[in-house]
Each structure stands twice: as C-alpha cells, then as structure tokens.
Design a protein around this motif. Structure first.
Motif, PDB file in Angstrom:
ATOM      1  N   LEU A 140       0.843  -1.186   0.000  1.00 30.46           N
ATOM      2  CA  LEU A 140       0.000   0.000   0.000  1.00 30.46           C
ATOM      3  C   LEU A 140       0.877   1.235   0.000  1.00 30.46           C
ATOM      4  N   ALA A 141       0.468   2.231  -0.754  1.00 32.80           N
ATOM      5  CA  ALA A 141       1.258   3.460  -0.877  1.00 32.80           C
ATOM      6  C   ALA A 141       0.555   4.618  -0.180  1.00 32.80           C
ATOM      7  N   VAL A 142       1.355   5.548   0.316  1.00 29.19           N
ATOM      8  CA  VAL A 142       0.810   6.795   0.837  1.00 29.19           C
ATOM      9  C   VAL A 142       0.529   7.692  -0.352  1.00 29.19           C
ATOM     10  N   LEU A 143      -0.713   8.110  -0.504  1.00 27.47           N
ATOM     11  CA  LEU A 143      -1.094   8.922  -1.647  1.00 27.47           C
ATOM     12  C   LEU A 143      -0.699  10.371  -1.426  1.00 27.47           C
ATOM     13  N   ASN A 155      -9.988   5.126   9.847  1.00 28.19           N
ATOM     14  CA  ASN A 155     -10.171   5.818  11.125  1.00 28.19           C
ATOM     15  C   ASN A 155      -9.210   6.994  11.304  1.00 28.19           C
ATOM     16  N   LYS A 156      -8.390   7.246  10.278  1.00 35.28           N
ATOM     17  CA  LYS A 156      -7.469   8.395  10.239  1.00 35.28           C
ATOM     18  C   LYS A 156      -6.581   8.494  11.487  1.00 35.28           C
ATOM     19  N   ASP A 157      -5.936   7.357  11.811  1.00 31.71           N
ATOM     20  CA  ASP A 157      -4.944   7.394  12.889  1.00 31.71           C
ATOM     21  C   ASP A 157      -3.525   7.313  12.327  1.00 31.71           C
ATOM     22  N   ASP A 158      -3.410   7.603  11.017  1.00 29.71           N
ATOM     23  CA  ASP A 158      -2.122   7.656  10.310  1.00 29.71           C
ATOM     24  C   ASP A 158      -1.439   6.310  10.162  1.00 29.71           C
ATOM     25  N   GLN A 159      -2.228   5.232  10.204  1.00 32.26           N
ATOM     26  CA  GLN A 159      -1.686   3.918   9.898  1.00 32.26           C
ATOM     27  C   GLN A 159      -2.817   3.000   9.449  1.00 32.26           C
ATOM     28  N   PHE A 160      -2.463   1.973   8.693  1.00 30.91           N
ATOM     29  CA  PHE A 160      -3.435   1.001   8.223  1.00 30.91           C
ATOM     30  C   PHE A 160      -3.204  -0.296   8.972  1.00 30.91           C
ATOM     31  N   ASP A 161      -4.198  -0.722   9.760  1.00 27.45           N
ATOM     32  CA  ASP A 161      -4.050  -1.944  10.534  1.00 27.45           C
ATOM     33  C   ASP A 161      -5.400  -2.622  10.713  1.00 27.45           C
ATOM     34  N   ILE A 162      -5.435  -3.649  11.587  1.00 30.16           N
ATOM     35  CA  ILE A 162      -6.635  -4.456  11.748  1.00 30.16           C
ATOM     36  C   ILE A 162      -7.817  -3.641  12.247  1.00 30.16           C
ATOM     37  N   SER A 163      -7.563  -2.551  12.953  1.00 31.71           N
ATOM     38  CA  SER A 163      -8.668  -1.728  13.444  1.00 31.71           C
ATOM     39  C   SER A 163      -9.443  -1.096  12.289  1.00 31.71           C
ATOM     40  N   ASP A 164      -8.744  -0.775  11.199  1.00 31.68           N
ATOM     41  CA  ASP A 164      -9.423  -0.215  10.029  1.00 31.68           C
ATOM     42  C   ASP A 164     -10.299  -1.266   9.351  1.00 31.68           C
ATOM     43  N   VAL A 165      -9.791  -2.492   9.258  1.00 28.90           N
ATOM     44  CA  VAL A 165     -10.569  -3.584   8.664  1.00 28.90           C
ATOM     45  C   VAL A 165     -11.824  -3.840   9.492  1.00 28.90           C
ATOM     46  N   ALA A 166     -11.657  -3.897  10.824  1.00 29.88           N
ATOM     47  CA  ALA A 166     -12.801  -4.151  11.703  1.00 29.88           C
ATOM     48  C   ALA A 166     -13.839  -3.040  11.596  1.00 29.88           C
ATOM     49  N   LEU A 167     -13.377  -1.789  11.507  1.00 30.30           N
ATOM     50  CA  LEU A 167     -14.302  -0.667  11.411  1.00 30.30           C
ATOM     51  C   LEU A 167     -15.105  -0.714  10.108  1.00 30.30           C
ATOM     52  N   LEU A 168     -14.433  -0.986   9.001  1.00 27.29           N
ATOM     53  CA  LEU A 168     -15.146  -1.067   7.727  1.00 27.29           C
ATOM     54  C   LEU A 168     -16.148  -2.218   7.741  1.00 27.29           C
ATOM     55  N   GLN A 169     -15.765  -3.344   8.316  1.00 26.92           N
ATOM     56  CA  GLN A 169     -16.665  -4.490   8.374  1.00 26.92           C
ATOM     57  C   GLN A 169     -17.920  -4.145   9.167  1.00 26.92           C
ATOM     58  N   ARG A 170     -17.749  -3.471  10.298  1.00 29.13           N
ATOM     59  CA  ARG A 170     -18.902  -3.051  11.095  1.00 29.13           C
ATOM     60  C   ARG A 170     -19.780  -2.073  10.319  1.00 29.13           C
ATOM     61  N   TRP A 171     -19.139  -1.161   9.592  1.00 29.07           N
ATOM     62  CA  TRP A 171     -19.887  -0.175   8.810  1.00 29.07           C
ATOM     63  C   TRP A 171     -20.707  -0.851   7.726  1.00 29.07           C
ATOM     64  N   LYS A 203      -8.327  -6.781   3.655  1.00 30.84           N
ATOM     65  CA  LYS A 203      -7.880  -7.983   4.374  1.00 30.84           C
ATOM     66  C   LYS A 203      -6.678  -8.618   3.685  1.00 30.84           C
ATOM     67  N   ARG A 204      -6.729  -8.653   2.354  1.00 32.63           N
ATOM     68  CA  ARG A 204      -5.637  -9.276   1.599  1.00 32.63           C
ATOM     69  C   ARG A 204      -4.314  -8.573   1.844  1.00 32.63           C
ATOM     70  N   TYR A 205      -4.321  -7.244   1.750  1.00 36.40           N
ATOM     71  CA  TYR A 205      -3.070  -6.512   1.858  1.00 36.40           C
ATOM     72  C   TYR A 205      -2.579  -6.393   3.295  1.00 36.40           C
ATOM     73  N   LEU A 206      -3.510  -6.426   4.245  1.00 37.41           N
ATOM     74  CA  LEU A 206      -3.086  -6.446   5.642  1.00 37.41           C
ATOM     75  C   LEU A 206      -2.419  -7.786   5.969  1.00 37.41           C
ATOM     76  N   THR A 207      -2.991  -8.867   5.472  1.00 34.58           N
ATOM     77  CA  THR A 207      -2.398 -10.199   5.684  1.00 34.58           C
ATOM     78  C   THR A 207      -1.029 -10.285   5.036  1.00 34.58           C
ATOM     79  N   GLN A 208      -0.914  -9.753   3.829  1.00 33.61           N
ATOM     80  CA  GLN A 208       0.373  -9.778   3.124  1.00 33.61           C
ATOM     81  C   GLN A 208       1.424  -8.983   3.876  1.00 33.61           C
ATOM     82  N   ALA A 209       1.024  -7.816   4.406  1.00 32.89           N
ATOM     83  CA  ALA A 209       1.987  -6.963   5.111  1.00 32.89           C
ATOM     84  C   ALA A 209       2.558  -7.657   6.333  1.00 32.89           C
ATOM     85  N   LYS A 210       1.777  -8.558   6.925  1.00 36.18           N
ATOM     86  CA  LYS A 210       2.251  -9.277   8.093  1.00 36.18           C
ATOM     87  C   LYS A 210       3.158 -10.429   7.704  1.00 36.18           C
TER      88      LYS A 210
END
Length: 210
Positions: A140-143, A155-171, A203-210
C-alpha cells in the motif's frame, strides 16, 4: 499500490515523469508517483493498473501493440480498457504476486529482463516460469493528495491496521456506531463506493503486510 520485484528489490516504475503514450516501464527505486499505481477492477479477476503520474487517471499499464510474444515491451498508453491493459494478480506461496497478462490468456507475466537487479532494467512480457524476476510484493502506498491519505486508513490514525478492517466491516454491516473518518481511504477498488470487494482487498493486503 507499489510493486516491488522479489529478485531485485526495485519497484515497477514509469520512466521519468512524462505521462504520454509509449513511455517505458522499468524497475527503479520507489520515487513518488512514478512507482504508484491504482488497481481498478476490470471484472473476472483482472485489473487495470493506472500509473499516478499526470492526472493519475488517463494512462494505463499496457502490453505494447497487443502482442503476445515473449519480450514484448510494457509501456503506458491511453486508458482504453483494451485486453492488453488487463492484468491478473496471481498470489504465490511466498506472499508475492505474479502479474499475468490477459492478452496471452494468463500464459505470460510481467518480467524484469534478463533477471537484472539494476535500476532502469526493462520490464517486459515473458512466458510465466515462476522465477523471482516475475514475482512482485504488493504494498500500500501513501497517496500524495491534499490530505496525505493513507490507503485503508478509514479511522485516520495515520496507519493502516486491523482496526481499520474491523471498522469497515462493522460499517458494511450497518452498525450505527461505526463511523468512517475517511471513507475514501477504503475505496481500494476506486469505484466511488464501499462494498465487500474493498473489504476483501483490505484484508488481503493487511495479511500480506504481516
């Protein structure tokens, strides 16, 4: 996204900053928009890869002249949704991806010529062999927009992690307490809407990053 070659550690990149038909694609150090691409769904598992130079929308990665032969050059060309602008991202066991060309019926892939590890080495189409010069890590790139948006950072906390995935899923499940601070950061399909396809890509890119 950026695409880092497994063999060389260099990135898929447009040569120079000129957005025009026939500009060459090579491998180089990650250097801003030249090495950044939007992945736009073309359907049936294929994507158009749109370089972020110029206006970031008018050109696409292109197999030159719709040829199917080995050593056909990869360039950028006006985005016209041709078969030679469609690519399949095939995941490998090591977490990398091979970028297969639809114009060859997925028989060929983006390939760094002669397995070179040098900056400026040409990127071409070549029969898929599974060699490391045909494998790419997708990151993933910083635009570079007015908000310095980070892809996936809903969630605009300046990082992409599992919390963003969980938030989108809930939304997506219509949770009334799920508020997206930056919904556009989750629009990974670049189609102006959020759906399960965007969630799958996150989910795909978060898994790959790990």
């Amino acid at each position: 996204y950026t695409f880092k070659n497994v063999n060389s550690g260099l990135y898929l990149s447009v040569e120079g900053t000129n957005a025009a038909n026939g500009v060459n694609v090579q491998q180089a150090a990650a250097n801003g928009a030249q090495a950044q691409f939007k992945a736009v769904s073309a359907g049936d598992g294929y994507y158009y890869l749109i370089p972020q130079i110029g206006d970031g929308n008018s050109y696409a990665l292109d197999v030159s002249a719709k040829k199917t032969a080995d050593e056909t050059n990869i360039e950028i060309y006006t985005f016209n949704k041709g078969e030679n602008q469609k690519f399949k991202l095939e995941k490998n066991a090591d977490g990398s991806y091979s970028i297969l060309t639809k114009i060859t019926g997925d028989k060929s892939a983006l390939d760094v010529s002669a397995k070179s590890k040098n900056t400026g080495a040409n990127v071409q189409q070549y029969t898929y062999s599974g060699n490391t010069n045909q494998k790419w890590y997708i990151e993933l790139a910083v635009l570079s927009d007015e908000n310095s948006r980070i892809s996936g950072d809903v969630n605009k906390d300046d990082q992409f992690d599992i919390s963003d995935v969980a938030l989108l899923q809930r939304w997506l499940l219509a949770d009334p307490d799920a508020e997206l601070a930056d919904w556009k950061a989750a629009d990974l399909c670049e189609d102006g809407k959020l759906d399960a396809f965007d969630l799958c890509l996150m989910k795909r890119y978060l898994t790959q990053a790990k």
